[in-house]
Design an enzyme around this catalytic site. Structure first.
Site, PDB file in Angstrom:
ATOM      1  N   HIS A 194      19.965  55.953  78.745  1.00  0.00           N
ATOM      2  CA  HIS A 194      19.624  56.591  77.469  1.00  0.00           C
ATOM      3  C   HIS A 194      20.745  57.366  76.828  1.00  0.00           C
ATOM      4  O   HIS A 194      20.555  57.912  75.739  1.00  0.00           O
ATOM      5  CB  HIS A 194      18.445  57.554  77.660  1.00  0.00           C
ATOM      6  CG  HIS A 194      17.127  56.857  77.706  1.00  0.00           C
ATOM      7  ND1 HIS A 194      16.404  56.581  76.571  1.00  0.00           N
ATOM      8  CD2 HIS A 194      16.417  56.347  78.733  1.00  0.00           C
ATOM      9  CE1 HIS A 194      15.287  55.956  76.904  1.00  0.00           C
ATOM     10  NE2 HIS A 194      15.278  55.787  78.215  1.00  0.00           N
ATOM     11  N   LYS A 224      15.377  67.211  64.807  1.00  0.00           N
ATOM     12  CA  LYS A 224      15.752  66.643  66.107  1.00  0.00           C
ATOM     13  C   LYS A 224      16.268  67.791  66.967  1.00  0.00           C
ATOM     14  O   LYS A 224      16.476  68.894  66.467  1.00  0.00           O
ATOM     15  CB  LYS A 224      16.842  65.588  65.953  1.00  0.00           C
ATOM     16  CG  LYS A 224      18.017  66.045  65.064  1.00  0.00           C
ATOM     17  CD  LYS A 224      19.041  64.951  64.822  1.00  0.00           C
ATOM     18  CE  LYS A 224      18.616  63.920  63.822  1.00  0.00           C
ATOM     19  NZ  LYS A 224      18.211  62.662  64.420  1.00  0.00           N
ATOM     20  N   ARG A 225      16.496  67.548  68.276  1.00  0.00           N
ATOM     21  CA  ARG A 225      17.073  68.601  69.105  1.00  0.00           C
ATOM     22  C   ARG A 225      18.365  69.108  68.474  1.00  0.00           C
ATOM     23  O   ARG A 225      19.098  68.351  67.832  1.00  0.00           O
ATOM     24  CB  ARG A 225      17.370  68.067  70.512  1.00  0.00           C
ATOM     25  CG  ARG A 225      16.156  67.953  71.390  1.00  0.00           C
ATOM     26  CD  ARG A 225      15.499  69.297  71.604  1.00  0.00           C
ATOM     27  NE  ARG A 225      16.227  70.081  72.564  1.00  0.00           N
ATOM     28  CZ  ARG A 225      15.759  70.399  73.777  1.00  0.00           C
ATOM     29  NH1 ARG A 225      14.551  70.031  74.163  1.00  0.00           N
ATOM     30  NH2 ARG A 225      16.485  71.109  74.604  1.00  0.00           N
ATOM     31  N   LYS A 239      24.820  65.962  67.343  1.00  0.00           N
ATOM     32  CA  LYS A 239      23.923  65.577  66.249  1.00  0.00           C
ATOM     33  C   LYS A 239      24.340  66.227  64.924  1.00  0.00           C
ATOM     34  O   LYS A 239      23.846  65.873  63.863  1.00  0.00           O
ATOM     35  CB  LYS A 239      22.482  65.936  66.601  1.00  0.00           C
ATOM     36  CG  LYS A 239      21.930  65.151  67.797  1.00  0.00           C
ATOM     37  CD  LYS A 239      20.509  65.561  68.120  1.00  0.00           C
ATOM     38  CE  LYS A 239      19.982  65.003  69.424  1.00  0.00           C
ATOM     39  NZ  LYS A 239      19.423  63.650  69.300  1.00  0.00           N
ATOM     40  N   THR A 288      15.032  57.813  67.301  1.00  0.00           N
ATOM     41  CA  THR A 288      13.761  57.195  66.891  1.00  0.00           C
ATOM     42  C   THR A 288      13.195  57.965  65.700  1.00  0.00           C
ATOM     43  O   THR A 288      12.422  57.424  64.936  1.00  0.00           O
ATOM     44  CB  THR A 288      12.720  57.171  68.035  1.00  0.00           C
ATOM     45  OG1 THR A 288      12.711  58.450  68.661  1.00  0.00           O
ATOM     46  CG2 THR A 288      13.041  56.100  69.053  1.00  0.00           C
ATOM     47  N   LYS A 294      11.045  56.819  62.207  1.00  0.00           N
ATOM     48  CA  LYS A 294       9.817  57.427  61.678  1.00  0.00           C
ATOM     49  C   LYS A 294       9.981  57.795  60.214  1.00  0.00           C
ATOM     50  O   LYS A 294       9.096  57.533  59.389  1.00  0.00           O
ATOM     51  CB  LYS A 294       9.465  58.692  62.487  1.00  0.00           C
ATOM     52  CG  LYS A 294       9.041  58.395  63.905  1.00  0.00           C
ATOM     53  CD  LYS A 294       9.087  59.623  64.810  1.00  0.00           C
ATOM     54  CE  LYS A 294       9.136  59.169  66.264  1.00  0.00           C
ATOM     55  NZ  LYS A 294       9.518  60.241  67.186  1.00  0.00           N
TER      56      LYS A 294
END
Ligand code: IMP
Length: 825
Positions: free
Chosen positions: A376, A567-568, A573, A673, A677
């Site tokens: 992952h 998101k985290r 990110k 993901t 969405k």
């Protein structure tokens, strides 16, 4: 016969048992609702609370689930099909009531049953606590996969840990993240079924003895020192409107002392209670790290605990109908969700060789054929390695087995003469420096017949970078399975208005075959349909404003662009890149340029020990405050940090979102993901060529995606040729002004220098995630998106293109790929 399964019921009773079933009519639902309220909870008109009503109604729904489960399971026993076992330390489930009602196809009856009796389904649903047994993408993926496997009628079992404390609650107090425990089981869970008879011992510690058998052969015997009991709790997983119900089985830890009265009688009572607490600590709390390995002994125990109990349960089920363990791969596919359950390779070998006396070669064949591994992440800090010392202390026999696996593996490649010593030390399961450790990814790769990445780019990086040596050995083992999301929760449940519009246009087939959405493409020049689509988004924005304003007592501007990054919080990110882009807008407003109104929403948790991630939250909150207090700025901009991001909040933000920010540095995000969405709900992505963004862009068309930033190859080149972020900053007036703004401490007058660690990382410490290099293009693309937004018809057309072309990203499609290529089911 297994414990608790003696046949104790006579024929007549069995008949009665099998004749009792529930159809699921409104009358039955009301009847059961009342029965649960009265006889389970002991409540009446004077004492029932709203929560009691939720519990009783949900229990009535669970009765129907249970009825269907008790039909599905014996059917599978009769069919004896191969079963899929999904091993995951995380399941981010969220709420279950709405999903159960939808999948059981009892919406109409439920609403009738409730409204006729003065209840409101959405109010009751709001009382359910999220089951937050995961950190982010990996755990939510596991939950989507369970939904899809049941929908596709694949006999599947999720296995994991029933943590008493899920992912922490995030509060924002004075602009800072504060964590409190998520005691989600405080009032029990309606959805779980305790299985006290399904109990397995899990052993730790002790020594390994060598025994000489009569025939002169040697045998190893593990004499453990400590035992913890694993007790099962089941959660029922319904497929979409197909009467098929699978099982998620989560293990809870119990002390053996409870089962050993003699100890209490003879031993030290207080010590016995202390031991009990020690054992039960194992299932106490979910580790709150995402994409980061924290080498704690308790985590190591959690991993082995759930693997050992799970393998015992898998073998128990197999041995009910079979006696020859060689047939295990025909009946069981075991999928390892990341390396967290990788110890399963050594554990299955131990069971087959030590307990079942199979020859090593045969045991190895069985193990490899059963196991498959999903990787992952490619962040080095996330790759699991466990110190040999820890193995010696807790799993001494497994350590021997891993050494033997390694020896056989390394000699098999040495013998070919094709590989040098460097290669051999890179693929070894053992890392010698700096501390002797076991590389869990290598163990999982060697012990599995399949290794998959979770997007095409990610799989490419596995093949050509981090696992390139293994790829050189076994090309066929590697395959790509792009992640997916379940369209039931992420469109039907969360966005009823859009679902209805889609169904009116193209019928219902999309609900189980998301590729059907492509039929929407024919409306791309239909101005009425595009207006309807725009109207759905507008209604969803208004609905969100109402929800937010009720909760936070702060007004939103529904006319502004709703722009989300949820998101985290993680440096890779790049939430701080988004914040730098906002500061650029502030500078523009100060220059007299008036931008189109924009609302920037951020949501996400930071790991409690991750200093920079928490500082990024402070930075965003400071920006939010500064803008809100400034009359001029707040006319155009607002920045809103939504606290406590979780599945339920995600369901709230997908429908109103217009822009989805997927801005990780290329080559760092495995898949994502959330990106799927948002796009499925009609948001347009501002994104980099990273993870599944690449495939989303291909699917929806590059003209319907706002691309910016370097490619993974460009990032590599830049870093190899020398990246000088400070120089870049000095040479770009816009960037320079952004940093001048931060360094002026205008965001933090009472706390000067607060954000210096953040700016230092970017300007003086190498800017690992290349924010500065990507910033000019980021500023450009932001402006482009806002410009396009002002042509409403064009925007709606692009939004439609996104919705219509997301079919590939249904987790049903992903699971079909796993079933065909990996599991053979
Ligand atoms: P497990 O597979 O032993 O965990 O049992 C799960 C469910 O499968 C049981 O509650 C039964 O409904 C069903 N089941 C278990 N064993 C049998 C069997 O031997 N024949 C038919 N159904 C079974």
């Amino acid at each position: 016969m297994t414990q608790g399964e003696e046949k104790i019921m006579n024929k007549a009773f069995c008949e009665k048992l099998s004749h009792l079933s529930i159809e699921g009519t409104a009358e039955e639902i009301v009847h059961r609702f009342i029965e649960h309220l009265k006889f389970d909870l002991g409540k009446d008109e004077f004492s029932a609370t709203p929560y009691d009503c939720y519990v009783s109604f949900a229990s009535a729904v669970k009765d129907i689930l249970m009825d269907r489960w008790l039909i599905t399971q014996p059917q599978e026993y009769a069919l004896q099909r191969k079963r899929v076992y999904y091993l995951s330390l995380e399941y981010l489930i969220g709420r279950s009531l709405g999903n159960a009602i939808l999948n059981l196809d009892i919406q109409k009856q439920s609403i009738k049953a409730l409204t006729e009796n003065g209840f409101d389904l959405s109010l009751l649903s709001e009382l359910e606590w999220d089951a937050g047994l995961g950190n982010g993408g990996l755990g939510r993926l596991a939950a989507c996969f369970l939904d899809s496997m049941a929908t596709l009628k694949i006999p599947a079992y999720g296995y994991g840990i029933r943590y008493e404390y899920g992912i922490f609650f995030q509060h924002i107090i004075n602009g800072e993240q504060v964590e409190t425990p998520d005691n989600w089981l405080r009032y029990g869970s309606v959805w779980e079924i305790a299985r006290p008879a399904r109990l397995f011992p899990v052993y730790f510690g002790g020594i390994v003895k060598e025994e000489i058998l009569e025939d002169g052969s040697k045998k190893m015997r593990w004499i453990p020192e400590e035992t913890v009991m694993a007790m099962a709790y089941d959660y029922l997983v319904p497929g979409f409107q197909n009467n098929y119900v699978n099982t998620l089985r989560l293990w809870s830890a119990k002390s053996t002392r409870e089962f050993n009265l003699a100890y209490f009688n003879e031993g030290d009572y207080m010590q016995a209670v202390a031991d009990k607490n020690h054992s039960e600590m194992i299932a106490k709390v979910l580790y709150p790290n995402d994409n980061k390995m924290q080498g704690k002994e308790l985590r190591f125990r959690q991993e082995y605990f759930f693997v050992s109990a799970t393998l015992q349960d898998i073998l128990r089920r197999f041995l009910k109908k079979e006696s020859d363990l060689r047939k295990l791969p025909e009946k069981a596919a075991i999928q390892l969700n990341d390396t967290h359950p990788a110890i399963a390779v050594a554990e299955l070998m131990r069971i087959l060789v030590d307990e079942r006396n199979l020859p090593w070669e045969i045991a190895w064949e069985i193990t490899q054929q059963c196991m498959a591994f999903t990787n992952h992440t490619i962040l080095p800090e996330a790759l699991e390695k466990w110190q040999v010392l820890l193995f010696e202390k807790l799993l001494p026999r497994h350590l021997q087995i891993i050494y033997e696996i390694n020896e056989r593996f390394l000699s098999s490649i040495r013998i070919t003469g094709l590989y040098d010593d460097d290669f051999i030390s890179r693929v070894s399961l053992i890392e010698e420096e700096p501390v002797k450790s076991i590389r869990m990814a290598n163990l999982a790769i060697v012990g599995s017949h399949s290794v998959n990445g979770v997007s095409e780019l990610h799989t490419d990086i596995l093949k050509h970078l981090i696992f390139k040596d293994f790829y050189a050995l076994w090309k066929d083992k590697f395959n790509s399975k792009t992640n997916g999301i379940t369209p039931r929760r992420w469109l039907m449940l969360c966005n009823p208005l859009l679902s209805e519009l889609i169904t009116q246009a193209i019928g219902s087939a999309w609900k189980t075959d998301l590729k059907e959405l492509a039929k929407l493409n024919k409306y791309k020049n239909d101005s009425t349909f595009l207006e309807d689509l725009g109207e759905v988004k507008r209604q969803n924005k208004l609905e969100f404003c109402k929800y937010y304003e009720d909760l936070h007592k702060r007004k939103l501007n529904p006319e502004s662009i709703f722009d989300f990054q949820a998101k985290r919080i993680h440096e890779y990110k790049r939430q701080h890149l988004n914040a730098l882009g906002i500061i650029h807008l502030i500078n523009q407003i100060r220059d007299g340029k008036t931008p189109y109104p924009q609302s920037f929403f951020f949501a996400g948790k930071a790991a409690p020990g991750y200093f920079i991630a928490k500082l990024i939250i402070r930075f965003i909150c400071a920006l939010s405050d500064y803008i809100e207090k400034d009359k001029e700025l707040s006319r155009y901009l607002s920045v809103i940090f939504l606290p406590n991001y979780r599945v339920t909040l995600a369901e709230r933000i997908m429908p109103p979102a217009e822009i989805s920010r997927q801005i990780s540095l290329a080559g760092t995000e495995a898949s994502g993901t959330g990106n799927m969405k948002f796009a499925l709900n009609g948001a347009l992505t501002i994104g980099t060529l990273d993870g599944a963004n690449i495939e989303i862009r291909e699917a929806v068309g590059e003209e319907n995606f706002f691309l910016f930033g370097m490619t993974a190859a460009e990032v590599k080149n830049l870093k190899e040729s020398g990246y000088h972020p400070y120089e870049m900053m000095r040479q770009n007036e816009d960037i320079k002004r952004i940093f001048d703004f931060i360094e002026s401490d205008i965001l933090n007058p009472l706390n000067p220098g607060l954000f210096t660690p953040l700016t230092d990382l970017l300007l003086y410490q190498g800017d690992k995630y290349c924010l500065i290099a990507d910033l000019p293009d980021f500023i450009r693309v932001n402006a482009e998106a806002v410009k396009v937004y002002q042509d409403k018809q064009q925007w709606n057309r692009m939004s439609l293109a996104n919705i219509a072309n997301m079919g590939k990203f249904s987790s049903d499609e992903t699971i079909k790929g796993y079933a065909k290529d990996i599991w053979g089911v």
